[in-house]
Design a protein around this motif. Structure first.
Motif, PDB file in Angstrom:
ATOM      1  N   GLU A 278       0.837  -1.217   0.000  1.00 24.83           N
ATOM      2  CA  GLU A 278       0.000   0.000   0.000  1.00 24.83           C
ATOM      3  C   GLU A 278       0.869   1.265   0.000  1.00 24.83           C
ATOM      4  O   GLU A 278       0.615   2.209  -0.743  1.00 24.83           O
ATOM      5  CB  GLU A 278      -0.902   0.020   1.245  1.00 24.83           C
ATOM      6  CG  GLU A 278      -2.097  -0.897   1.114  1.00 24.83           C
ATOM      7  CD  GLU A 278      -2.622  -1.339   2.470  1.00 24.83           C
ATOM      8  OE1 GLU A 278      -1.800  -1.586   3.385  1.00 24.83           O
ATOM      9  OE2 GLU A 278      -3.845  -1.447   2.612  1.00 24.83           O
ATOM     10  N   SER A 280       3.932   1.539  -1.035  1.00 22.60           N
ATOM     11  CA  SER A 280       4.615   1.633  -2.338  1.00 22.60           C
ATOM     12  C   SER A 280       3.703   2.279  -3.370  1.00 22.60           C
ATOM     13  O   SER A 280       4.125   3.165  -4.120  1.00 22.60           O
ATOM     14  CB  SER A 280       4.941   0.235  -2.842  1.00 22.60           C
ATOM     15  OG  SER A 280       6.258  -0.029  -2.671  1.00 22.60           O
ATOM     16  N   HIS A 281       2.452   1.811  -3.424  1.00 26.41           N
ATOM     17  CA  HIS A 281       1.517   2.394  -4.399  1.00 26.41           C
ATOM     18  C   HIS A 281       1.236   3.860  -4.068  1.00 26.41           C
ATOM     19  O   HIS A 281       1.125   4.692  -4.966  1.00 26.41           O
ATOM     20  CB  HIS A 281       0.192   1.610  -4.423  1.00 26.41           C
ATOM     21  CG  HIS A 281       0.360   0.208  -4.921  1.00 26.41           C
ATOM     22  ND1 HIS A 281       1.177  -0.111  -5.972  1.00 26.41           N
ATOM     23  CD2 HIS A 281      -0.203  -0.967  -4.510  1.00 26.41           C
ATOM     24  CE1 HIS A 281       1.132  -1.421  -6.191  1.00 26.41           C
ATOM     25  NE2 HIS A 281       0.309  -1.961  -5.311  1.00 26.41           N
ATOM     26  N   GLY A 284       3.955   5.716  -5.334  1.00 26.68           N
ATOM     27  CA  GLY A 284       3.812   5.757  -6.797  1.00 26.68           C
ATOM     28  C   GLY A 284       2.880   6.897  -7.211  1.00 26.68           C
ATOM     29  O   GLY A 284       3.152   7.625  -8.175  1.00 26.68           O
ATOM     30  N   GLY A 363      -2.564   6.553  -6.489  1.00 25.45           N
ATOM     31  CA  GLY A 363      -1.578   5.468  -6.537  1.00 25.45           C
ATOM     32  C   GLY A 363      -2.158   4.165  -6.022  1.00 25.45           C
ATOM     33  O   GLY A 363      -1.920   3.087  -6.596  1.00 25.45           O
ATOM     34  N   LEU A 364      -2.938   4.236  -4.939  1.00 23.30           N
ATOM     35  CA  LEU A 364      -3.562   3.028  -4.374  1.00 23.30           C
ATOM     36  C   LEU A 364      -4.595   2.460  -5.348  1.00 23.30           C
ATOM     37  O   LEU A 364      -4.616   1.251  -5.614  1.00 23.30           O
ATOM     38  CB  LEU A 364      -4.263   3.373  -3.058  1.00 23.30           C
ATOM     39  CG  LEU A 364      -3.367   3.581  -1.838  1.00 23.30           C
ATOM     40  CD1 LEU A 364      -4.143   4.222  -0.693  1.00 23.30           C
ATOM     41  CD2 LEU A 364      -2.784   2.242  -1.380  1.00 23.30           C
ATOM     42  N   GLN A 367      -2.756   1.123  -8.395  1.00 22.69           N
ATOM     43  CA  GLN A 367      -1.581   0.297  -8.078  1.00 22.69           C
ATOM     44  C   GLN A 367      -0.334   0.815  -8.783  1.00 22.69           C
ATOM     45  O   GLN A 367       0.379   0.064  -9.457  1.00 22.69           O
ATOM     46  CB  GLN A 367      -1.851  -1.153  -8.467  1.00 22.69           C
ATOM     47  CG  GLN A 367      -3.156  -1.659  -7.875  1.00 22.69           C
ATOM     48  CD  GLN A 367      -3.093  -3.111  -7.450  1.00 22.69           C
ATOM     49  OE1 GLN A 367      -2.367  -3.898  -8.041  1.00 22.69           O
ATOM     50  NE2 GLN A 367      -3.821  -3.444  -6.419  1.00 22.69           N
ATOM     51  N   LEU A 368      -0.077   2.121  -8.632  1.00 21.88           N
ATOM     52  CA  LEU A 368       1.066   2.726  -9.331  1.00 21.88           C
ATOM     53  C   LEU A 368       2.378   2.261  -8.702  1.00 21.88           C
ATOM     54  O   LEU A 368       2.486   2.109  -7.482  1.00 21.88           O
ATOM     55  CB  LEU A 368       0.953   4.250  -9.318  1.00 21.88           C
ATOM     56  CG  LEU A 368      -0.286   4.813 -10.034  1.00 21.88           C
ATOM     57  CD1 LEU A 368      -0.297   6.344  -9.993  1.00 21.88           C
ATOM     58  CD2 LEU A 368      -0.357   4.343 -11.492  1.00 21.88           C
ATOM     59  N   ASP A 369       3.358   2.067  -9.576  1.00 19.52           N
ATOM     60  CA  ASP A 369       4.668   1.556  -9.154  1.00 19.52           C
ATOM     61  C   ASP A 369       5.630   2.748  -9.023  1.00 19.52           C
ATOM     62  O   ASP A 369       5.775   3.523  -9.970  1.00 19.52           O
ATOM     63  CB  ASP A 369       5.143   0.589 -10.264  1.00 19.52           C
ATOM     64  CG  ASP A 369       6.540   0.060 -10.015  1.00 19.52           C
ATOM     65  OD1 ASP A 369       7.155   0.427  -8.989  1.00 19.52           O
ATOM     66  OD2 ASP A 369       7.015  -0.710 -10.874  1.00 19.52           O
TER      67      ASP A 369
END
Ligand code: GLU
Ligand code: MG
Length: 450
Positions: A278, A280-281, A284, A363-364, A367-369
């Motif tokens: 979470e 990380s996204h 992102g 991002g969540l 699911q952005l990297d």
């Protein structure tokens, strides 16, 4: 945000009595985060708290130096908003005995929550975060510099002491102790106070709390520091860059994700850099919308004199573990959080957090990297190296940054239909006025050479 009940009012008056306060400031913050108050004397406090402080909407279309924008949406005929006190934020103002202050929610004339209220817009993003089963904790790290007037009236740094030395905190002991005690009395938890690396520069770290309290506390801190310094005959400025050679004054934001009850850490995990999926996204999302967040967090012409490569303030869009040149730093501890480093104190902190959390939510949702973390100071990298790594600059000027806000649908949606456009209108007018000014630098360089 529920209406104030009689029981709330009784409690409110009980607090004022126990602190011996017969005057109240009902405070709201405009898009430049100026603290604006109506002073309510004792006899009318009960009525004023129920009804709210009355302010002209036109207040919101003035620049930080009191110039009305030429094309106001809120002109003289645009009516009022009501600043309804948030009773949880009532505190005494110890450096003005007999006075208490309270933050407010801006409401319409018919009592509805108003989208022109930065605090309300932040609350809406926190509701969205709660729909994801999450909450956030936030801490601000504001920096400021102390100046005093020289013999010719010009402002000079209050001291020449070495970076991080005890000499500054020792010389300024009385002042800083008064500030610290005043903050604690206003329910602002100070974690530490330090001499920063610039002349006369100080940093006061405020404890982690809910995002709204963190922004409330930062604004109390800015007022308290400036007022107590003025009382001592000094000027405390949070201006990002006072002169080209001075160290910048930043406003770093620490943010961690928790479960909706704020009990369980949801930032730390077994992904790269010890981050949860979470977090990380979320990062992102912050990196994907970095130019627009930067615009909200650093909205003035002066902000971009601070955001220079190799300056300890970020100039590029990157993240990294323990890397103080990165836009998003992951501080090195067993429990993870992010530190967003491009913001400064010309921002409205409610809007800054609204943009940051709105971007993180994108991002969540998608699911952005965040890509690869940067290990080195990108301020020293060549353009070729940056191109090879696909690393972009943050906006290089206020004009670019304000355009980035306007072009970012996610950030504009989070700011809402009033705060977004009106932040842009006010800050663009400030910039337009700067752009026609002729500075000492230009005269010094061109006057006798051209
Ligand atoms: N003063 C620096 C800035 O403008 C930050 C120094 C630090 O890492 O605390 O952001
Ligand atoms: Mg610092």
């Amino acid at each position: 945000m529920s209406p104030i009940s009689d029981a709330d009012l009784d409690r409110f008056e009980g607090h004022l009595e126990s602190w011996d306060c017969s005057n109240l400031w009902i405070i709201f913050h405009d898009y430049s985060a100026r603290s604006c108050a109506k002073w309510i004397p004792q006899s009318t406090i009960r009525n004023a708290v129920r009804r709210g402080g009355i302010f002209a909407r036109a207040n919101l279309n003035f620049t930080i130096d009191d110039n009305q924008v030429p094309d106001p949406r809120f002109g003289a005929d645009s009516g009022d908003f009501f600043a309804i006190p948030d009773p949880d934020t009532l505190v005494p103002v110890p450096y003005r005995p007999g006075l208490a202050r309270v933050h407010s929610w801006m409401r319409t004339e018919s009592g509805e929550p108003w989208e022109g209220c930065p605090r309300t817009q932040l609350a809406a993003q926190l509701d969205r975060l709660a729909e994801h089963g999450l909450s956030a904790r936030v801490a601000f790290e504001p920096e400021f510099s102390l100046y005093h007037a020289g013999p010719d009236g010009s402002l000079i740094p209050a001291d020449q002491h070495a970076m991080y030395s005890v000499d500054r905190v020792s010389d300024d002991f009385d002042l800083l102790a008064r500030i610290e005690q005043a903050l604690v009395a206003q329910n602002v938890e100070v974690i530490q106070i330090g001499s920063e690396y610039g002349k006369g520069q100080v940093e006061i770290n405020i404890d982690h709390s809910t995002p709204i309290k963190a922004a409330d506390d930062l604004l109390i801190m800015r007022d308290t520091v400036r007022a107590i310094a003025r009382d001592a005959g000094l000027v405390a400025t949070f201006m990002p860059k006072v002169d080209a050679a001075a160290a910048g004054n930043g406003l770093h934001v620490h943010l961690s994700l928790w479960d909706a009850d704020g009990e369980e850490d949801r930032s730390t995990g077994d992904g790269p850099l010890g981050l949860s999926a979470e977090m990380s996204h979320f990062i992102g999302g912050v990196l994907a919308h970095a130019p627009a967040i930067c615009g909200v967090a650093a909205p003035t012409v002066n902000s971009y004199k601070r955001l220079q490569p190799a300056s300890w303030a970020p100039a590029h869009i990157s993240y990294g573990e323990g890397n103080r040149s990165a836009l998003v730093r992951i501080p090195g501890s067993s429990r993870r959080r992010l530190e967003f480093r491009s913001g400064d104190n010309t921002s409205n902190p409610y809007l800054l957090l609204t943009a940051l959390i709105g971007a993180g939510l994108d991002g969540l949702d998608n699911q952005l990297d965040p890509g690869q973390p940067a290990g080195e100071d990108l301020g020293h990298a060549s353009q070729q190296e940056l191109d090879a790594e696909g690393i972009r600059f943050l906006p290089r000027s206020a004009g670019e940054a304000l355009d980035a806000i306007e072009h970012d649908e996610t950030v504009m949606a989070a700011l809402g239909p009033v705060c977004g456009p009106e932040l842009l209108r006010v800050k663009r007018y400030e910039l337009a006025r700067y752009e026609v000014e002729v500075t000492d630098w230009e005269r010094n360089v061109y006057m006798e050479r051209v």
